[in-house]
Scaffold this active site. Sequence first.
Site, PDB file in Angstrom:
ATOM      1  N   ASP A  13     -40.016  -5.627  19.581  1.00 49.64           N
ATOM      2  CA  ASP A  13     -40.907  -4.395  19.511  1.00 49.64           C
ATOM      3  C   ASP A  13     -42.269  -4.889  18.996  1.00 49.64           C
ATOM      4  OD1 ASP A  13     -38.323  -3.508  20.469  1.00 49.64           O
ATOM      5  OD2 ASP A  13     -38.357  -1.921  18.996  1.00 49.64           O
ATOM      6  N   ASP A  52     -39.524  -0.788  22.762  1.00 48.62           N
ATOM      7  CA  ASP A  52     -38.911   0.423  22.456  1.00 48.62           C
ATOM      8  C   ASP A  52     -39.884   1.172  23.592  1.00 48.62           C
ATOM      9  OD1 ASP A  52     -37.205   1.789  20.448  1.00 48.62           O
ATOM     10  OD2 ASP A  52     -39.091   2.732  19.692  1.00 48.62           O
ATOM     11  N   HIS A  54     -39.521   4.945  25.353  1.00 48.94           N
ATOM     12  CA  HIS A  54     -39.175   6.205  25.148  1.00 48.94           C
ATOM     13  C   HIS A  54     -39.708   7.069  26.079  1.00 48.94           C
ATOM     14  CE1 HIS A  54     -36.925   5.168  21.455  1.00 48.94           C
ATOM     15  NE2 HIS A  54     -38.136   5.207  20.647  1.00 48.94           N
ATOM     16  N   HIS A  87     -43.765   7.894  19.462  1.00 50.22           N
ATOM     17  CA  HIS A  87     -44.007   6.411  19.425  1.00 50.22           C
ATOM     18  C   HIS A  87     -43.632   5.917  20.704  1.00 50.22           C
ATOM     19  CE1 HIS A  87     -40.132   6.366  17.649  1.00 50.22           C
ATOM     20  NE2 HIS A  87     -39.773   5.112  18.265  1.00 50.22           N
ATOM     21  N   LYS A 112     -35.134  -0.263  25.690  1.00 47.00           N
ATOM     22  CA  LYS A 112     -34.182   0.252  25.085  1.00 47.00           C
ATOM     23  C   LYS A 112     -34.911   1.792  24.517  1.00 47.00           C
ATOM     24  CE  LYS A 112     -35.537  -1.847  20.773  1.00 47.00           C
ATOM     25  NZ  LYS A 112     -35.929  -0.829  19.999  1.00 47.00           N
ATOM     26  N   CYS A 157     -35.094  -1.814  13.986  1.00 44.71           N
ATOM     27  CA  CYS A 157     -34.653  -2.713  15.011  1.00 44.71           C
ATOM     28  C   CYS A 157     -34.282  -4.084  14.744  1.00 44.71           C
ATOM     29  CB  CYS A 157     -35.670  -2.291  16.250  1.00 44.71           C
ATOM     30  SG  CYS A 157     -35.753  -0.715  16.710  1.00 44.71           S
TER      31      CYS A 157
HETATM   32  C1  VGL Z   1     -38.100   1.427  15.595  1.00 42.48           C
HETATM   33  C2  VGL Z   1     -37.981   3.396  14.497  1.00 42.48           C
HETATM   34  C3  VGL Z   1     -37.933   4.085  15.733  1.00 42.48           C
HETATM   35  C4  VGL Z   1     -38.061  -0.141  15.155  1.00 42.48           C
HETATM   36  C5  VGL Z   1     -38.029   1.937  16.752  1.00 42.48           C
HETATM   37  O1  VGL Z   1     -38.549  -1.021  16.333  1.00 42.48           O
HETATM   38  O2  VGL Z   1     -37.945  -0.741  14.210  1.00 42.48           O
HETATM   39  N1  VGL Z   1     -37.879   2.041  14.476  1.00 42.48           N
HETATM   40  N2  VGL Z   1     -37.982   3.265  17.127  1.00 42.48           N
HETATM   41 ZN    ZN Z   2     -38.252   4.285  18.615  1.00 38.32          ZN
END
Ligand code: VGL
Ligand code: ZN
Length: 212
Positions: A13, A52, A54, A87, A112, A157
């Site tokens: 990420d 990430d 979403h 995010h 993901k 993550c």
């Molecule tokens: C993450 C919170 C929400 C991460 C992803 O990449 O650690 N943390 N989504």
């Molecule tokens: Zn996230």
Amino acid sequence: MSRQVVSALIVVDIQNGFISNVDELPVPGGHEVIPITNRLLERFAVRVASQDWHPPDHGSFASNNPGRKPFETGELGGVPQIFWPDHCVQNTHGAEFHPDFNQHLIQAIFRKGIDPLVDSYSTFTDNTGKNPTGLKGYLENLGVRELYLVGLALDYCVKFSALDARRLLPEVSVSIILDATRPVDVATGEEAKRELLAAGVRLVTSDELLLG
Ligand code: VGL
Ligand code: ZN
């Protein structure tokens, strides 16, 4: 020259949404992991990144849960959930890899957090421990015996990816390169390190890999 052990680097990420130039979910010092990650990538035969990814209506966003504020806790998909600021929304700037990250060295990308009804911190499965991304089979097919993780964030993550690697690939050695990761929060970052050590994850630094 042939290497006896196939090693993989998993870059978690490294996206604009987790780096402080974007007002989403900035991880303190997040940008500092990028130059180290770029140098490490050249040392690994197998180089994977996660993203990430979403949808705008994702259930982990406080904005999609009336009355909830960011960082409050609740439930999503039948498991405990922290509600986050919006995010890494698909196809927005926040979801793109940071431009300083040398993404042309990446061979495969695993996305993901796509299902709006469950979050997915780990690069292997969602937060219920089900719905695999395919990363386990990808690594097995390549005969990977050593896994190294870097990226954001250590307490979410990166941590859950490493714990899943221990659970799903018990024969594989799993290490987190500590100077190439940062936590969202210092206290949960320290707690994560204790949990990771207890689960058999090695905590190392990049100089062990970059020197020599
Ligand atoms: C993450 C919170 C929400 C991460 C992803 O990449 O650690 N943390 N989504
Ligand atoms: Zn996230």
